[in-house]
Write an enzyme that holds these catalytic residues in place. Structure first.
Site, PDB file in Angstrom:
ATOM      1  N   HIS A  64       0.837  -1.210   0.000  1.00 31.03           N
ATOM      2  CA  HIS A  64       0.000   0.000   0.000  1.00 31.03           C
ATOM      3  C   HIS A  64       0.866   1.252   0.000  1.00 31.03           C
ATOM      4  CE1 HIS A  64      -3.974   1.960   1.251  1.00 31.03           C
ATOM      5  NE2 HIS A  64      -3.106   2.951   1.123  1.00 31.03           N
ATOM      6  N   HIS A  66       1.219   5.365  -2.103  1.00 30.61           N
ATOM      7  CA  HIS A  66       0.718   6.347  -3.074  1.00 30.61           C
ATOM      8  C   HIS A  66       1.932   6.957  -3.774  1.00 30.61           C
ATOM      9  CE1 HIS A  66      -3.470   6.486  -1.449  1.00 30.61           C
ATOM     10  NE2 HIS A  66      -2.828   5.921  -0.439  1.00 30.61           N
ATOM     11  N   GLN A 159      -9.794   9.414  -4.800  1.00 27.24           N
ATOM     12  CA  GLN A 159      -9.436  10.102  -3.546  1.00 27.24           C
ATOM     13  C   GLN A 159     -10.561  10.985  -2.995  1.00 27.24           C
ATOM     14  OE1 GLN A 159      -5.961  10.722  -1.583  1.00 27.24           O
ATOM     15  NE2 GLN A 159      -7.844  10.899  -0.441  1.00 27.24           N
ATOM     16  N   HIS A 217      -9.845   1.936   0.543  1.00 26.77           N
ATOM     17  CA  HIS A 217      -9.510   2.668   1.760  1.00 26.77           C
ATOM     18  C   HIS A 217     -10.777   2.639   2.610  1.00 26.77           C
ATOM     19  CE1 HIS A 217      -6.040   4.098  -0.447  1.00 26.77           C
ATOM     20  NE2 HIS A 217      -5.616   4.778   0.592  1.00 26.77           N
ATOM     21  N   GLU A 220     -10.969   4.719   7.412  1.00 27.31           N
ATOM     22  CA  GLU A 220      -9.719   5.318   7.891  1.00 27.31           C
ATOM     23  C   GLU A 220     -10.074   6.569   8.692  1.00 27.31           C
ATOM     24  OE1 GLU A 220      -6.920   6.621   4.929  1.00 27.31           O
ATOM     25  OE2 GLU A 220      -5.330   6.922   6.405  1.00 27.31           O
ATOM     26  N   ASP A 316       2.308   3.236   2.965  1.00 29.84           N
ATOM     27  CA  ASP A 316       1.265   4.215   2.625  1.00 29.84           C
ATOM     28  C   ASP A 316       1.847   5.465   1.956  1.00 29.84           C
ATOM     29  OD1 ASP A 316      -1.279   5.191   2.275  1.00 29.84           O
ATOM     30  OD2 ASP A 316      -1.680   5.572   4.381  1.00 29.84           O
TER      31      ASP A 316
HETATM   32 ZN   LIG Z   1      -3.612   5.009   1.299  1.00 24.28          ZN
END
Ligand SMILES: [Zn+2]
Length: 421
Positions: A64, A66, A159, A217, A220, A316
């Site tokens: 995971h 970005h 996102q 996701h 979170e 992440d």
């Molecule tokens: Zn993430």
């Protein structure tokens, strides 16, 4: 030029991951594949490496990250509150001026940084809430450019949510048509509970239609009322797609009351989905609205593991609006996992090592992973001879072998004492 020797590369006297009796083996590699593992291989090879009893491990797997936002910390401004939501706002501004070259340059630099630390498989999210799909296009190009030494999976990640703006759902579908490997989502950031539920159901429909993996996701947030994990589990049970489905973060799970959490655990066992916790970032982003006692904000990793569910750890972010630190070292991630999840017993420390290797490979649905005869020869010779020492010391591997080729060699640090004590 094809060599007529029996092996192109030999790794001698390595200790295989999971080998408890201290037995050492030789590993023969020919035409990019592991062709023999034996106590001693008599033939010679063009390149021979002596592992000297060190751990020979399958590569680290970054499940995971970005890459599209990596290496942008401070642009255009620093995240002062340290929250997820300020991070999303900063990224919304930063992505106004991203270009294919900008994303490719940062993603490639990050992948190199990861590879020399032993990561040869990466799942990256690409933000597809932007009209031109620049991040996605760039990461798909990078996926192709690095494929001889790095396996990159790209998740189409909305996102800003699927239903928060007209057009976002169409962008997500377009991203799948362009070649993303997985469908993403962010149900807890949709405007209403109902939109969140609908988004999860739509993600499963799209994955089935386009034959993609799923990585959402999910929850979170510290809000104990954020309960989209149960929706993901229900969809996985209904469709039988659990093995291809991943719930990332699920930090709210740490805040659920135990009566609900125990009931949910049974559903998760039926669903057989994968979990990714990101301990470095979850410990810093979550709990920001708390005074004291302050929550850790990491999902119930130990309990998921004890209940036989597949859990991996991800980094992440590396130097981006959500997390300004990070170096791409999966042993840092495992080290933080040991602490935050209180997994300090030796079998638990070993489990944390598996969370950045074989468990993560399962999450990525990799079918050609592991130091076994017949598999592609991607493996590491570590500096240490145990998972425990690897996590304790967190050094770069001595050798990284990618698809049968020696990719990097790192000289260990040497400290010289100049004073006698
Ligand atoms: Zn993430």
């Amino acid at each position: 030029m094809m060599s007529n020797r029996e092996y192109d590369l030999l790794v001698r006297r390595g200790k295989l991951l999971g080998q408890v009796d201290g037995k050492l083996v030789d590993i023969g590699i020919k035409n990019r594949r592991i062709t023999k593992i034996a106590d001693e291989i008599a033939d010679n090879a063009d390149v021979e490496l002596d592992a000297e009893g060190r751990l020979v491990s399958p590569p680290f797997v970054e499940s995971h990250i970005h890459l599209d936002s990596a290496l942008t910390a401070g642009e255009p401004r620093w995240n002062q509150s340290g929250t997820l939501f300020e991070g999303i706002e900063i990224w919304r501004d930063r992505k106004q001026n991203i270009s294919i070259e900008d994303v490719k340059k940062r993603a490639s630099a990050t992948l190199k940084q990861q590879a020399e630390q032993g990561i040869l498989f990466v799942r990256s999210h690409a933000d597809v809430s932007e009209l031109q799909l620049i991040a996605l296009q760039a990461l798909l190009e990078v996926r192709e450019e690095v494929k001889n030494w790095m396996t990159l999976q790209v998740v189409a990640f909305p996102q800003d949510g699927i239903y928060s703006q007209p057009g976002n759902l169409a962008l997500l579908e377009r991203a799948l048509q362009m070649g993303a490997d997985a469908v993403g989502g962010i149900p807890h950031y949709e405007l209403t509970r109902e939109h969140g539920v609908n988004s999860v159901e739509r993600i499963f429909e799209l994955a089935a239609q386009y034959h993609k993996l799923i990585d959402i996701h999910c929850d979170e947030i510290d809000d104990e009322q954020s309960r989209f994990l149960e929706v993901v589990a229900a969809c996985a049970i209904a469709t039988g797609m659990g093995a291809k489905t991943t719930a990332s973060h699920t930090t709210a799970f740490a805040s659920y009351n135990n009566a609900y959490a125990f009931k949910l655990m049974g559903f998760l066992q039926r669903a057989q989905i994968n979990f990714i916790a990101n301990p470095l970032i979850n410990i810093t982003l979550q709990g920001r609205a708390d005074t004291y006692p302050k929550r850790r904000g990491v999902t119930r990793v130990k309990e998921l593991w004890q209940n036989g569910l597949n859990v991996s750890f991800g980094h992440d972010c590396i130097q981006d609006p959500w997390y300004s630190l990070g170096s791409g070292n999966m042993l840092d991630v495992a080290h933080m996992g040991v602490h935050v999840c209180q997994m300090t017993g030796l079998p638990e420390i070993n489990a944390c090592y598996e969370m950045v290797t074989i468990n993560a490979a399962k999450t990525l649905h990799l079918h050609d992973y592991g130091v076994e005869v017949g598999n592609t020869a991607s493996l590491l010779v570590l500096e240490e001879n145990s998972c425990y020492d690897a996590i304790r010391l967190r050094r770069k591997p001595r050798y990284v072998i990618a698809q049968g080729k020696l990719l990097t060699h790192t000289q260990p640090e040497v400290t010289e004492w100049l004073e006698k004590t």
